[in-house]
Design an enzyme around this catalytic site. Structure first.
Site, PDB file in Angstrom:
ATOM      1  N   LYS A 187      -5.375 -11.693  -7.202  1.00 30.81           N
ATOM      2  CA  LYS A 187      -6.658 -11.875  -6.513  1.00 30.81           C
ATOM      3  C   LYS A 187      -7.710 -10.900  -7.045  1.00 30.81           C
ATOM      4  O   LYS A 187      -7.374  -9.801  -7.505  1.00 30.81           O
ATOM      5  CB  LYS A 187      -6.502 -11.761  -4.998  1.00 30.81           C
ATOM      6  CG  LYS A 187      -6.432 -10.358  -4.460  1.00 30.81           C
ATOM      7  CD  LYS A 187      -6.715 -10.336  -2.953  1.00 30.81           C
ATOM      8  CE  LYS A 187      -6.932  -8.898  -2.517  1.00 30.81           C
ATOM      9  NZ  LYS A 187      -7.523  -8.699  -1.248  1.00 30.81           N
ATOM     10  N   LYS A 215       0.820  -1.216   0.000  1.00 32.79           N
ATOM     11  CA  LYS A 215       0.000   0.000   0.000  1.00 32.79           C
ATOM     12  C   LYS A 215       0.850   1.259   0.000  1.00 32.79           C
ATOM     13  O   LYS A 215       0.436   2.275  -0.561  1.00 32.79           O
ATOM     14  CB  LYS A 215      -1.000   0.000   1.164  1.00 32.79           C
ATOM     15  CG  LYS A 215      -2.084  -1.059   0.982  1.00 32.79           C
ATOM     16  CD  LYS A 215      -3.455  -0.596   1.403  1.00 32.79           C
ATOM     17  CE  LYS A 215      -4.498  -1.597   0.917  1.00 32.79           C
ATOM     18  NZ  LYS A 215      -5.811  -1.429   1.489  1.00 32.79           N
ATOM     19  N   LYS A 246     -11.599  -5.198  -5.461  1.00 32.96           N
ATOM     20  CA  LYS A 246     -12.559  -4.143  -5.824  1.00 32.96           C
ATOM     21  C   LYS A 246     -11.853  -2.890  -6.318  1.00 32.96           C
ATOM     22  O   LYS A 246     -12.456  -2.047  -6.962  1.00 32.96           O
ATOM     23  CB  LYS A 246     -13.503  -3.831  -4.677  1.00 32.96           C
ATOM     24  CG  LYS A 246     -12.828  -3.432  -3.371  1.00 32.96           C
ATOM     25  CD  LYS A 246     -13.891  -3.208  -2.314  1.00 32.96           C
ATOM     26  CE  LYS A 246     -13.397  -2.997  -0.918  1.00 32.96           C
ATOM     27  NZ  LYS A 246     -12.784  -4.076  -0.210  1.00 32.96           N
TER      28      LYS A 246
HETATM   29  P1  ATP Z   1      -8.702  -4.235  -1.932  1.00 34.52           P
HETATM   30  O1  ATP Z   1      -8.537  -5.389  -2.872  1.00 34.52           O
HETATM   31  O2  ATP Z   1      -9.479  -3.116  -2.507  1.00 34.52           O
HETATM   32  O3  ATP Z   1      -7.417  -3.827  -1.269  1.00 34.52           O
HETATM   33  P2  ATP Z   1     -10.125  -6.169  -0.541  1.00 34.52           P
HETATM   34  O4  ATP Z   1     -11.062  -6.506  -1.657  1.00 34.52           O
HETATM   35  O5  ATP Z   1      -9.000  -7.080  -0.212  1.00 34.52           O
HETATM   36  O6  ATP Z   1      -9.569  -4.725  -0.748  1.00 34.52           O
HETATM   37  P3  ATP Z   1     -10.873  -6.020   2.228  1.00 34.52           P
HETATM   38  O7  ATP Z   1     -11.887  -5.151   2.851  1.00 34.52           O
HETATM   39  O8  ATP Z   1      -9.433  -5.761   2.535  1.00 34.52           O
HETATM   40  O9  ATP Z   1     -11.061  -5.949   0.698  1.00 34.52           O
HETATM   41  O10 ATP Z   1     -11.208  -7.533   2.518  1.00 34.52           O
HETATM   42  C1  ATP Z   1     -12.351  -8.012   3.160  1.00 34.52           C
HETATM   43  C2  ATP Z   1     -12.266  -9.502   3.329  1.00 34.52           C
HETATM   44  O11 ATP Z   1     -12.412 -10.146   2.065  1.00 34.52           O
HETATM   45  C3  ATP Z   1     -10.935  -9.994   3.896  1.00 34.52           C
HETATM   46  O12 ATP Z   1     -11.161 -11.043   4.816  1.00 34.52           O
HETATM   47  C4  ATP Z   1     -10.199 -10.494   2.684  1.00 34.52           C
HETATM   48  O13 ATP Z   1      -9.262 -11.482   2.998  1.00 34.52           O
HETATM   49  C5  ATP Z   1     -11.352 -11.042   1.850  1.00 34.52           C
HETATM   50  N1  ATP Z   1     -11.035 -11.009   0.434  1.00 34.52           N
HETATM   51  C6  ATP Z   1     -10.716  -9.928  -0.286  1.00 34.52           C
HETATM   52  N2  ATP Z   1     -10.495 -10.252  -1.572  1.00 34.52           N
HETATM   53  C7  ATP Z   1     -10.674 -11.597  -1.662  1.00 34.52           C
HETATM   54  C8  ATP Z   1     -10.579 -12.554  -2.727  1.00 34.52           C
HETATM   55  N3  ATP Z   1     -10.285 -12.200  -3.944  1.00 34.52           N
HETATM   56  N4  ATP Z   1     -10.854 -13.832  -2.448  1.00 34.52           N
HETATM   57  C9  ATP Z   1     -11.194 -14.211  -1.223  1.00 34.52           C
HETATM   58  N5  ATP Z   1     -11.299 -13.383  -0.168  1.00 34.52           N
HETATM   59  C10 ATP Z   1     -11.034 -12.090  -0.371  1.00 34.52           C
END
Ligand code: ATP
Ligand code: LTN
Length: 343
Positions: free
Chosen positions: A208, A126, A211
């Site tokens: 992965k 980040k 969003k």
């Molecule tokens: P960003 O990708 O925008 O940094 P994020 O999508 O990882 O954010 P978070 O709010 O950090 O969103 O994650 C919320 C939850 O969703 C966490 O437990 C994270 O591990 C899970 N998560 C996020 N992306 C994935 C994914 N692609 N597959 C499975 N779990 C996920």
């Protein structure tokens, strides 16, 4: 007398394990967030003593537009209810409504080493992607997360695989505090589900699903319409080989199979046998339909809830009250151990 106590103890129901998890309020959650985290929360809430929060304090570690943030916090709170969390059964709340999180985070900062924070991969990623704003909050982000967890004496913390390192730090901080001051915090265990633990980008299945991906075709938002979902799945990257089976070099198909399995409950072997002799066109159609059907009731409930902002606010207030009762008890205990004067 002692016998009576022993009897009472042996008859007492075993305390249910306590679970805590949070989700950041930045942007609309994806199918990855849902299958990797939120869907699991609903299942866990039937079995454990659960607290779930919108981590809005964490969201400002990157610059936010205040109006947008305010909207996103309530949207995420509504989503937690829309996925089926019952605010009577579980504690569902917004992190900033419980000041103990910030208070304990300060104390825990003083039990955390600079070196261990510098090793956090999320900080490294980040700070590279927000090079113009490498603030100290971004650096101590895991300490606030540790406070979230330790305040509720959580036994288990469901997180995606990407958060495992932060959970290890929370354990280290808790162990350090306990060894200096005597047992204060429960040492939390990560709870990482195998299937759905990592949903990948539809456009680059080695990354992965996120969003914040600049390409909207790479992710499915929880609120995408069935048409958009079908379109995005249709354009998902696969391979030129053509068979629906899980294997090396087939990351795109593996990911679609994972998504399909999470939505239908079918095993990888069942999926392979169901699609034997069929092409990717048929498979993608089935995946798109399964995802659209999985998300439909959530979208409908969410739309209803968002029409009733008064209900959302009242529910958030009740959640904060329940959360504060537990959090303040732990905060007082920690403050007392440190030597603060409690009134
Ligand atoms: P960003 O990708 O925008 O940094 P994020 O999508 O990882 O954010 P978070 O709010 O950090 O969103 O994650 C919320 C939850 O969703 C966490 O437990 C994270 O591990 C899970 N998560 C996020 N992306 C994935 C994914 N692609 N597959 C499975 N779990 C996920
Ligand atoms: N850092 C987590 C969100 C989060 C969290 C927590 C998860 C904040 N506090 C406490 C579990 C427990 C994330 O980015 N997914």
């Amino acid at each position: 007398m002692e016998n009576a106590i022993n009897n009472a103890q042996s008859c007492a129901p075993e305390r249910k394990k306590r679970i805590l998890s949070c989700i950041q309020s930045s942007g609309m959650p994806t199918l990855g967030n849902y299958l990797g985290a939120l869907k699991n929360w609903k299942l866990l809430s039937d079995e454990f003593d659960c607290a779930f929060a919108v981590a809005d304090l964490h969201a400002i570690t990157v610059r936010q537009d205040p109006q947008k943030l305010k909207k996103q916090i309530m949207e995420m709170f509504a989503l937690l209810l829309a996925i089926g969390l019952d605010p009577e059964e579980s504690i569902v709340f917004i992190q900033s409504h419980v000041p103990a999180h910030s208070q304990l985070a300060w104390i825990l900062n003083c039990y955390t080493q600079f070196g261990e924070m510098s090793r956090m991969t999320q900080f490294k990623d980040k700070s590279a992607s927000h090079a113009d704003n490498v603030n100290v909050g971004l650096f101590t982000y895991p300490v606030l997360m540790a406070a979230d967890i330790l305040l509720y004496q959580a036994d288990l913390v469901p997180v995606g695989a990407d958060q495992k390192q932060h959970l290890e730090i929370a354990r280290d901080i808790a162990n350090r505090f306990n060894s200096v001051n005597g047992k204060t915090f429960t040492i939390p265990e990560p709870y990482i589900r195998k299937s759905g633990a990592r949903i990948m980008s539809l456009q680059d299945p080695t990354k992965k699903m996120s969003k914040s991906d600049p390409n909207p075709k790479a992710f499915i938002s929880i609120f995408d319409s069935p048409e958009t979902i079908m379109k995005k799945v249709r354009s998902a990257v696969t391979d030129s080989e053509g068979g629906v089976y899980y294997g090396e070099g087939k990351e795109g198909v593996n990911n679609l199979m994972e998504i399909y399995s999470c939505c239908t409950g079918l095993s990888m072997d069942q999926i392979t046998s169901d699609f034997e002799g069929k092409g990717y066109g048929d498979f993608k159609k089935a995946v798109g339909e399964a995802v659209a059907e999985e998300l439909r009731p959530i979208r409908e409930r969410y739309e209803d809830l968002m029409k009733n902002q008064d209900y959302l606010k009242a529910t958030a207030a009740k959640g904060a009250e329940k959360a504060s009762r537990i959090a303040n008890r732990t905060l007082d205990k920690a403050m007392k151990k440190c030597g603060f004067v409690l009134l």
